[in-house]
Design an enzyme around this catalytic site. Structure first.
Site, PDB file in Angstrom:
ATOM      1  N   LYS A 280       8.474  -5.653   2.597  1.00 37.46           N
ATOM      2  CA  LYS A 280       7.561  -6.237   0.917  1.00 37.46           C
ATOM      3  C   LYS A 280       6.522  -6.811   1.705  1.00 37.46           C
ATOM      4  O   LYS A 280       5.033  -6.830   1.967  1.00 37.46           O
ATOM      5  CB  LYS A 280       7.696  -5.113   0.041  1.00 37.46           C
ATOM      6  CG  LYS A 280       8.736  -4.331  -0.478  1.00 37.46           C
ATOM      7  CD  LYS A 280       9.541  -3.938  -1.106  1.00 37.46           C
ATOM      8  CE  LYS A 280      10.063  -2.221  -1.579  1.00 37.46           C
ATOM      9  NZ  LYS A 280      11.510  -2.577  -2.616  1.00 37.46           N
TER      10      LYS A 280
ATOM     11  N   LYS B 101       9.842   1.031   4.620  1.00 37.47           N
ATOM     12  CA  LYS B 101       8.521  -0.260   4.636  1.00 37.47           C
ATOM     13  C   LYS B 101       9.282  -1.167   5.206  1.00 37.47           C
ATOM     14  O   LYS B 101       8.559  -2.218   6.430  1.00 37.47           O
ATOM     15  CB  LYS B 101       9.122  -1.463   3.491  1.00 37.47           C
ATOM     16  CG  LYS B 101      10.174  -0.952   2.936  1.00 37.47           C
ATOM     17  CD  LYS B 101      10.174  -0.490   1.755  1.00 37.47           C
ATOM     18  CE  LYS B 101      12.218  -0.521   1.506  1.00 37.47           C
ATOM     19  NZ  LYS B 101      12.310   1.089  -0.197  1.00 37.47           N
TER      20      LYS B 101
END
Ligand code: NDP
Ligand code: HSE
Length: 431
Positions: free
Chosen positions: A208, A108
């Protein structure tokens, strides 16, 4: 039988090891469901013992250097499970895409920092780019947004996206232990990193959240526009006052679409104990979406760990095998338009504040006057009689107010002689 999908795996650590195991253990089921074999043809790890520990067959080419593997392998898809926004992970990604290979990652940080460029490059090269494991580990939220919810206009998306923080806040609540003690325990249990800053300062959640924001609202990935707050400043007192007031404290990534733009931020907040997300505890993650046709949806599951994360990576491998692709960020890169970012200063909402004050006459009157001058209205107030060194916590909640006004008032209150330390402010979210 259709031709095998050949994959090369860079990194055999927690997630990479899980992926290798799953490909071996679930070989038959994947063959039946994908209609073609998935074959691990190459793997790379700095630790050469890992290949044997994982029981990789001799047919798998072994590399120490993942860069070399990415440059040489004739696999169809390269899977990067090393980590880091830049360095080796980013190099392998560029090599894979420029060589016309499909690419899968759980990284991520790399997507949060280079996502727009990687989306452009993967579309230009016409290759598969999978990153299901990058957000909320085993929860198939990327797939849900890209596929199941594709026809919906999403007005809100929020979630608990970091298992380490959720574990710390849960244990603080259940045991009354202070933050530092619970953090040390989480590190011993292997939940938090040795350097836990990415987790507890909200950075991992922000990585995220910006990916979710790009998918839900069609905006470019841009970490710089986000306000990011972690949980370091949450005290055991805040946790117990939250309980007393009917709230729970959770670190959330929050995205909202407004008429005049989109807000996307990370902060710990007070949510009512009756909210469904208030009951997502321990290392579990949850994501909630509001779509205009589907309405409210909630996704809960394990956000990290060998097997749940491997499950998400293998879902991407299956998609690559079945040629299920589409633009990396759902909307083709050339269609992505900048969207106005609504800042937190523009938020109108309720607030919780813990002041540390000297227990003497006139303190509450001084604080109330400043709040009144800024048009901030007190909803409730709580003071315990025990003082420590003459200092006592004074808790207030505010009715719906403008955040800009709340912050102006708090800055003035902090200057009062009777106020010790910076006030601790938490947003109340009526989710
Ligand atoms: P690990 O540190 O467990 O594994 C990384 C592996 O890569 C290690 O085995 C390491 O070897 C190896 N490695 C490092 N550099 C190289 C190199 N130059 N060439 C070959 N191998 C190399 O990390 P995780 O498995 O935990 O994480 C991997 C990715 O997955 C990260 O992007 C992470 O953010 C993401 N992720 C992780 C989750 C989790 O639960 N762990 C959940 C969701 C996403 P060595 O150990 O010998 O240094
Ligand atoms: N450090 C992350 C967490 C791992 O605690 O949730 C998964 O991204």
């Amino acid at each position: 039988m259709s031709e095998a999908l050949n994959v090369a795996l860079a990194g055999l650590g927690t997630v990479g090891g899980g992926v290798a195991k799953m490909l071996l253990e679930q070989k038959e089921i994947l063959l039946k469901r994908c209609g073609r074999p998935i074959k691990l043809v190459a793997a790379a790890d700095l630790n050469k013992a890992r290949f044997d520990e994982l029981g990789l067959p001799d047919s798998v080419s072994r590399f120490r250097n993942a860069r070399e593997m990415a440059e040489k392998t004739d696999a169809d898809v390269i899977i990067e499970l090393i980590g880091g926004a830049d360095g080796i992970a980013y190099d392998i990604c560029l090599t894979a895409l420029n060589r016309g290979k499909g690419f899968i990652t759980a990284n991520k940080a790399m997507i949060a920092h280079h996502g727009n460029e990687l989306a452009r490059l993967s579309e230009e090269k016409g290759v598969f780019f999978g990153y299901e494991a990058a957000v909320a580990g085993g929860i198939p939220i990327i797939k849900s947004l890209r596929e199941g919810l594709i026809g919906n206009k999403i007005s809100e998306i929020y979630g608990i996206l970091n298992g380490t923080c959720n574990y710390i806040l849960t244990v603080m609540r259940e045991t009354g232990k202070p933050f530092d003690v619970v953090l040390a325990e989480a590190q011993k249990l292997g939940y938090a990193e040795a350097n836990p800053s990415f987790d507890i300062d909200g950075i991992d959640t922000a990585h995220k959240t910006c990916i979710l924001g790009a998918l839900a609202f069609g905006l470019p990935i841009d970490l710089k526009t986000m306000s990011i707050e972690g949980i370091r400043f949450i005290s055991d007192a805040d946790i117990s006052f939250a309980e007393e007031l009917g709230f729970r404290i959770k670190l959330l990534g929050v995205g909202r679409r407004y008429e005049n733009g989109v807000s996307l931020n990370v902060y710990p907040c007070m949510i009512p104990q009756t909210a469904e997300i208030a009951h997502v505890d321990g290392v579990f993650n949850a994501v909630i979406t509001e779509g205009d046709f589907v309405g409210h949806s909630m996704f809960v599951g394990r956000g990290a760990g060998e097997r749940p994360t491997a499950s998400a990576v293998v879902a991407d491998i299956a998609d690559a095998a079945m040629h299920r692709g589409g633009p990396m960020l759902m909307v083709a890169n050339k269609e992505v338009e900048p969207v106005r970012i609504v800042s937190l200063a523009e938020r109108e909402g309720e607030y919780y504040v813990r002041f540390e004050v000297r227990d003497r006459p006139g303190v509450v009157a001084d604080i109330s006057r400043i709040l009144g001058d800024e048009n901030v209205s007190i909803a409730s107030m709580l003071q315990r009689s025990q003082t420590v060194g003459g200092v006592v916590p004074l808790i207030m909640t505010f009715h719906k107010s403008k955040e800009r006004s709340v912050m102006t008032a708090l800055n003035k209150i902090e200057q009062l002689d009777s106020v010790v330390n910076k006030p601790c402010m938490l947003r109340i979210e009526r989710l």
